[in-house]
Scaffold this motif. Structure first.
Motif, mmCIF file in Angstrom:
data_model
loop_
_atom_site.group_PDB
_atom_site.id
_atom_site.type_symbol
_atom_site.label_atom_id
_atom_site.label_comp_id
_atom_site.label_asym_id
_atom_site.label_seq_id
_atom_site.Cartn_x
_atom_site.Cartn_y
_atom_site.Cartn_z
ATOM 1 N N ALA A 151 0.818 -1.225 0.000
ATOM 2 C CA ALA A 151 0.000 0.000 0.000
ATOM 3 C C ALA A 151 0.848 1.269 0.000
ATOM 4 O O ALA A 151 0.378 2.333 -0.411
ATOM 5 C CB ALA A 151 -0.932 -0.005 1.207
ATOM 6 N N HIS A 152 2.099 1.166 0.449
ATOM 7 C CA HIS A 152 3.004 2.320 0.461
ATOM 8 C C HIS A 152 3.724 2.491 -0.868
ATOM 9 O O HIS A 152 4.441 3.476 -1.056
ATOM 10 C CB HIS A 152 4.047 2.159 1.573
ATOM 11 C CG HIS A 152 3.467 2.024 2.943
ATOM 12 N ND1 HIS A 152 3.012 3.095 3.676
ATOM 13 C CD2 HIS A 152 3.255 0.928 3.706
ATOM 14 C CE1 HIS A 152 2.552 2.667 4.838
ATOM 15 N NE2 HIS A 152 2.687 1.355 4.878
ATOM 16 N N GLY A 153 3.592 1.504 -1.752
ATOM 17 C CA GLY A 153 4.297 1.545 -3.027
ATOM 18 C C GLY A 153 5.642 0.856 -3.017
ATOM 19 O O GLY A 153 6.388 0.905 -3.997
ATOM 20 N N ARG A 154 5.978 0.172 -1.901
ATOM 21 C CA ARG A 154 7.270 -0.514 -1.814
ATOM 22 C C ARG A 154 7.277 -1.764 -2.693
ATOM 23 O O ARG A 154 6.333 -2.551 -2.659
ATOM 24 C CB ARG A 154 7.579 -0.903 -0.366
ATOM 25 C CG ARG A 154 7.776 0.283 0.556
ATOM 26 C CD ARG A 154 8.076 -0.161 1.969
ATOM 27 N NE ARG A 154 6.937 -0.876 2.552
ATOM 28 C CZ ARG A 154 6.976 -1.479 3.744
ATOM 29 N NH1 ARG A 154 8.096 -1.486 4.460
ATOM 30 N NH2 ARG A 154 5.900 -2.089 4.212
ATOM 31 N N LEU A 155 8.357 -1.940 -3.428
ATOM 32 C CA LEU A 155 8.525 -3.097 -4.296
ATOM 33 C C LEU A 155 8.917 -4.326 -3.489
ATOM 34 O O LEU A 155 9.786 -4.254 -2.612
ATOM 35 C CB LEU A 155 9.621 -2.809 -5.324
ATOM 36 C CG LEU A 155 10.061 -3.982 -6.206
ATOM 37 C CD1 LEU A 155 8.937 -4.434 -7.138
ATOM 38 C CD2 LEU A 155 11.307 -3.604 -7.003
ATOM 39 N N TYR A 156 8.285 -5.457 -3.808
ATOM 40 C CA TYR A 156 8.691 -6.759 -3.288
ATOM 41 C C TYR A 156 8.941 -7.652 -4.495
ATOM 42 O O TYR A 156 8.014 -8.186 -5.101
ATOM 43 C CB TYR A 156 7.627 -7.343 -2.354
ATOM 44 C CG TYR A 156 7.594 -6.612 -1.042
ATOM 45 C CD1 TYR A 156 8.416 -7.001 0.008
ATOM 46 C CD2 TYR A 156 6.801 -5.477 -0.873
ATOM 47 C CE1 TYR A 156 8.428 -6.296 1.209
ATOM 48 C CE2 TYR A 156 6.800 -4.767 0.315
ATOM 49 C CZ TYR A 156 7.626 -5.186 1.353
ATOM 50 O OH TYR A 156 7.646 -4.477 2.537
#
Length: 197
Positions: A151-156
């Motif tokens: 939801a924060h836009g962090r890539l996994y």
């Protein structure tokens, strides 16, 4: 580092720091470090975030400094722990950090935030920091299927552990396991490698 991930950490650094510090202590990580790292050896935490593990390392016989790409998280680390050294360095190049300068290198759940093309060179570069006979601890959060963003836009990034093992082919692997983190409750993969003398 993935730009959107870095922007998320800079934007909400205080909230991320508080969340990490509110999580249970990563006793499994601490046990592994105590078992494998060279006590008294110069130690680097690559992707140190808000500094929790740097503080623990220094308090338990592993003189450590922390490096992170996020100025926001580094500010949180310096505010919480004024004594250790914290500096900005970004994967994959980690400019300003000398090759072969650490007995122990720790990188806890960072590389899954990298574009695929940067994962292998980042692992290779971190292992270059390790002195002969030294130890490298690397972990990442496991993502199944396709890359994902939270939801924060962090890539996994979703990638095979073989990508990492290939970069460490010349090392002695001391640990290679997929586990559930005691701190976050997420599935992570851990590899510990010793640089041969």
């Amino acid at each position: 580092m993935d730009r959107a991930t870095l922007a998320a950490y800079d934007k909400d650094a205080a909230a991320f720091a508080q969340d990490w510090h509110d999580q249970p202590a990563p006793v499994d990580l601490h046990d592994i470090v105590a078992r494998f790292f060279i006590r008294g050896g110069a130690t680097a935490d690559i992707g140190c975030g808000s500094g929790r593990e740097v503080a623990w390392l220094n308090a338990h016989g592993f003189p450590a400094e922390g490096y992170d790409a996020s100025e926001g998280l580094l500010a949180e680390a310096r505010a919480r722990y004024p004594m250790p050294r914290f500096a900005r360095a970004e994967l994959a190049d980690l400019s300003g950090i000398a090759t072969g300068s650490f007995d122990n290198v720790l990188c806890e759940t960072v590389i899954m935030h990298l574009d695929h093309a940067l994962i292998a060179p980042s692992v290779r570069r971190m292992f270059e920091l390790v002195k002969p006979g030294g130890v490298f601890y690397l972990s990442w959060r496991v993502t199944r299927g396709d890359d994902a963003r939270d939801a924060h836009g962090r890539l996994y990034a979703a990638f095979d552990a073989a990508l990492v093992r290939t970069e460490l082919a010349a090392a002695q692997l001391l640990l290679d396991a997929e586990v559930v983190s005691a701190s976050s409750g997420k599935v992570i993969h851990r590899i510990i490698a010793r640089r041969r003398d």
